[in-house]
Design an enzyme around this catalytic site. Structure first.
Site, PDB file in Angstrom:
ATOM      1  CE1 TYR A 156      -5.642   6.661   2.116  1.00  0.00           C
ATOM      2  CE2 TYR A 156      -3.958   6.978   3.781  1.00  0.00           C
ATOM      3  CZ  TYR A 156      -5.066   6.303   3.315  1.00  0.00           C
ATOM      4  OH  TYR A 156      -5.587   5.287   4.051  1.00  0.00           O
ATOM      5  CD  GLU A 158      -6.096   3.197   1.278  1.00  0.00           C
ATOM      6  OE1 GLU A 158      -7.131   3.859   1.369  1.00  0.00           O
ATOM      7  OE2 GLU A 158      -5.428   2.827   2.255  1.00  0.00           O
ATOM      8  CD  GLU A 214      -2.960  -1.057   2.258  1.00  0.00           C
ATOM      9  OE1 GLU A 214      -2.844  -0.237   3.184  1.00  0.00           O
ATOM     10  OE2 GLU A 214      -3.944  -1.798   2.137  1.00  0.00           O
ATOM     11  CG  HIS A 215      -0.641   3.959   1.619  1.00  0.00           C
ATOM     12  ND1 HIS A 215      -1.775   4.661   1.276  1.00  0.00           N
ATOM     13  CD2 HIS A 215      -1.008   3.085   2.581  1.00  0.00           C
ATOM     14  CE1 HIS A 215      -2.784   4.240   2.015  1.00  0.00           C
ATOM     15  NE2 HIS A 215      -2.347   3.283   2.799  1.00  0.00           N
TER      16      HIS A 215
END
Length: 96
Positions: free
Chosen positions: A34, A31, A9-10
């Site tokens: 952000y 994911e 993730e990220h």
């Protein structure tokens, strides 16, 4: 090679790049980052953003079972990603 329960993730670009033959992944979760500031800074070779899971173009035999990718671009909600997965288009290379 078999990967089970792979969580990545990220990261800033491609999270996973699979280069080997006869690979299998059972359950992949990702994911996207952000904090992508804007679309112009996050254009990949095939359009908006980067796939989370990329199988190298040279690979002829690969399987992915139970893959999921999601995004929440809270730094800039107008940012888009065109794809979660990139696989070569040929028989024997399957994203399920």
């Amino acid at each position: 090679m078999l990967a089970t329960g792979l969580f990545v993730e990220h990261y800033q670009r491609y999270e996973v790049i699979w280069n080997g033959e006869r690979g299998r992944t059972v359950f992949f979760q990702n994911e996207k980052p952000y904090d992508v500031p804007d679309q112009a800074s996050w254009i990949g070779p095939r359009g908006n953003g980067y796939a989370a899971y990329k199988v190298a173009d040279e690979v002829t035999d690969h399987e992915l079972w139970g893959g999921g990718v999601y995004s929440f671009f809270n730094a800039n909600p107008s940012v888009r990603v065109d794809r979660g997965f990139e696989v070569p288009i040929r028989s024997g290379c399957t994203a399920c």
